[in-house]
Design a protein around this motif. Structure first.
Motif, PDB file in Angstrom:
ATOM      1  N   PHE B   8       0.935  -1.387   0.070  1.00  0.00           N
ATOM      2  CA  PHE B   8       0.189  -0.132  -0.024  1.00  0.00           C
ATOM      3  C   PHE B   8       0.801   1.389   0.200  1.00  0.00           C
ATOM      4  O   PHE B   8       1.379   1.900   0.981  1.00  0.00           O
ATOM      5  CB  PHE B   8      -0.780   0.104   1.130  1.00  0.00           C
ATOM      6  CG  PHE B   8      -1.986  -1.355   1.146  1.00  0.00           C
ATOM      7  CD1 PHE B   8      -2.771  -1.782   0.269  1.00  0.00           C
ATOM      8  CD2 PHE B   8      -2.335  -1.381   2.070  1.00  0.00           C
ATOM      9  CE1 PHE B   8      -4.045  -1.490   0.552  1.00  0.00           C
ATOM     10  CE2 PHE B   8      -3.441  -2.992   2.063  1.00  0.00           C
ATOM     11  CZ  PHE B   8      -3.692  -3.411   1.103  1.00  0.00           C
ATOM     12  N   PRO B   9       0.624   2.161  -0.933  1.00  0.00           N
ATOM     13  CA  PRO B   9       1.556   3.450  -0.744  1.00  0.00           C
ATOM     14  C   PRO B   9       1.026   3.873  -0.264  1.00  0.00           C
ATOM     15  O   PRO B   9       0.447   4.470   0.848  1.00  0.00           O
ATOM     16  CB  PRO B   9       2.285   3.671  -2.150  1.00  0.00           C
ATOM     17  CG  PRO B   9       0.638   3.459  -3.088  1.00  0.00           C
ATOM     18  CD  PRO B   9       0.184   1.565  -2.215  1.00  0.00           C
ATOM     19  N   SER B  10       1.956   5.471  -0.009  1.00  0.00           N
ATOM     20  CA  SER B  10       1.877   6.362   0.718  1.00  0.00           C
ATOM     21  C   SER B  10       0.306   6.932   0.544  1.00  0.00           C
ATOM     22  O   SER B  10      -0.181   6.794  -0.581  1.00  0.00           O
ATOM     23  CB  SER B  10       2.844   7.717   0.677  1.00  0.00           C
ATOM     24  OG  SER B  10       2.683   8.199  -0.394  1.00  0.00           O
ATOM     25  N   LYS B  11      -0.149   7.274   1.416  1.00  0.00           N
ATOM     26  CA  LYS B  11      -1.931   8.206   1.616  1.00  0.00           C
ATOM     27  C   LYS B  11      -2.129   8.960   0.158  1.00  0.00           C
ATOM     28  O   LYS B  11      -2.663   8.972  -0.053  1.00  0.00           O
ATOM     29  CB  LYS B  11      -2.161   8.751   2.430  1.00  0.00           C
ATOM     30  CG  LYS B  11      -3.524   9.931   3.135  1.00  0.00           C
ATOM     31  CD  LYS B  11      -3.411  11.060   4.596  1.00  0.00           C
ATOM     32  CE  LYS B  11      -5.057  10.379   3.849  1.00  0.00           C
ATOM     33  NZ  LYS B  11      -5.287  12.060   2.906  1.00  0.00           N
ATOM     34  N   GLN B  14      -2.002   6.922  -2.908  1.00  0.00           N
ATOM     35  CA  GLN B  14      -3.185   6.008  -2.628  1.00  0.00           C
ATOM     36  C   GLN B  14      -4.814   7.229  -2.919  1.00  0.00           C
ATOM     37  O   GLN B  14      -5.768   7.187  -3.943  1.00  0.00           O
ATOM     38  CB  GLN B  14      -3.550   5.854  -1.205  1.00  0.00           C
ATOM     39  CG  GLN B  14      -3.014   4.633  -1.081  1.00  0.00           C
ATOM     40  CD  GLN B  14      -2.947   3.724  -0.002  1.00  0.00           C
ATOM     41  OE1 GLN B  14      -4.522   3.330   0.291  1.00  0.00           O
ATOM     42  NE2 GLN B  14      -2.051   3.964   0.676  1.00  0.00           N
TER      43      GLN B  14
END
Lengths: 169, 169
Positions: B8-11, B14
């Motif tokens: 899951f990449p950074s917020k 996302q």
């Protein structure tokens, strides 16, 4: 960022909860079924730092026994229907530590451990659904050995940052 | 159970991906934006055991640099539009280890590291969307220090079982 701390119960329990959430919970698509240990809170603190605190807390706990008791409702406060979980000393102590050691304000409500299966229902819907589900027996117990630090994306959904195991080592 | 292994990449990333996924990706509600390292695989193996193997693999890696290159498409294979990520030796090696050490068959496709932003589009939609997005520059780089073991619920959505940190200790 806005964070929360939750337990994701077993796949079996999540599948059961989703069979109701699909119809009755508008948050169905935002996060898998969960038991909230600490409500969403805004903080400037980095998630790495929160993880560090969580790991220290988790060391003081052993895996936790979840006993699901029945289908219940928060009415008249809100039209939320949920699977009620036995409020053990361990769960309560974990909840308290998360509020005292991690940033964010005090709890807004008394702690009622639960997994939501329906919310934001109209009064009529609530009566219908709770009338039907309230009679169901819920016979499910499990041991959970982990909690999750989640954060909210702009679209309202939640992504997992970290898994913290209870009683590791 | 059916498992998958993702980043899951950074917020920030996302949120960017979700701004497109909301309109163009029917899997929008099933899982947050992610880079798939190992496609969904069925196994009887317990998640605890998979975690153990993953932790051993993760020790051999340092946090990984993700460089997003551009908006690209898998057409004519599928009408999937994605944020293309530079295929570094480290990502490739991680992908290979996850396929050689963890249960499940070999990869179905050559490894093209990416974050999907649109899929299952009609040919016309694909042309329109890719025509518009394909020109966008994507200038984003980040370091990710964790991978996630996720599992699929009966409704098709994915729940996180465990977070495994790269290069811990």
């Amino acid at each position: 960022m806005k964070f929360g701390i939750v337990i994701f119960p077993s796949k079996e329990l999540q599948d059961l909860a989703n069979s109701y959430r699909k119809r009755y919970d508008p948050h169905y698509a935002l996060i898998p079924p969960h038991l909230t240990l600490k409500e969403g809170f805004e903080t400037e603190e980095k998630p790495e730092k929160l993880t560090e605190i969580l790991e220290a807390i988790a060391k003081e706990f052993q895996p936790i026994h979840l006993k699901f008791l029945k289908v219940s409702s928060f009415q008249p406060i809100t039209n939320t229907i949920y699977l009620k979980v036995e409020k053990t000393d361990e769960l309560l102590r974990l909840h308290e530590e998360l509020y005292s050691e991690i940033p964010g304000g005090p709890p807004e409500h008394p702690f009622v451990p639960h997994v939501t299966i329906g919310q934001k229902l109209s009064n009529d819907e609530h009566s219908d659904v709770f009338g039907a589900l309230g009679m169901l027996g819920v016979e499910h117990e499990e041991i959970v050995d982990r909690i999750h630090l989640v954060y909210q994306l702009e679209n309202g959904s939640w992504s997992t940052y970290e898994t913290i195991r209870l009683g590791k080592d």
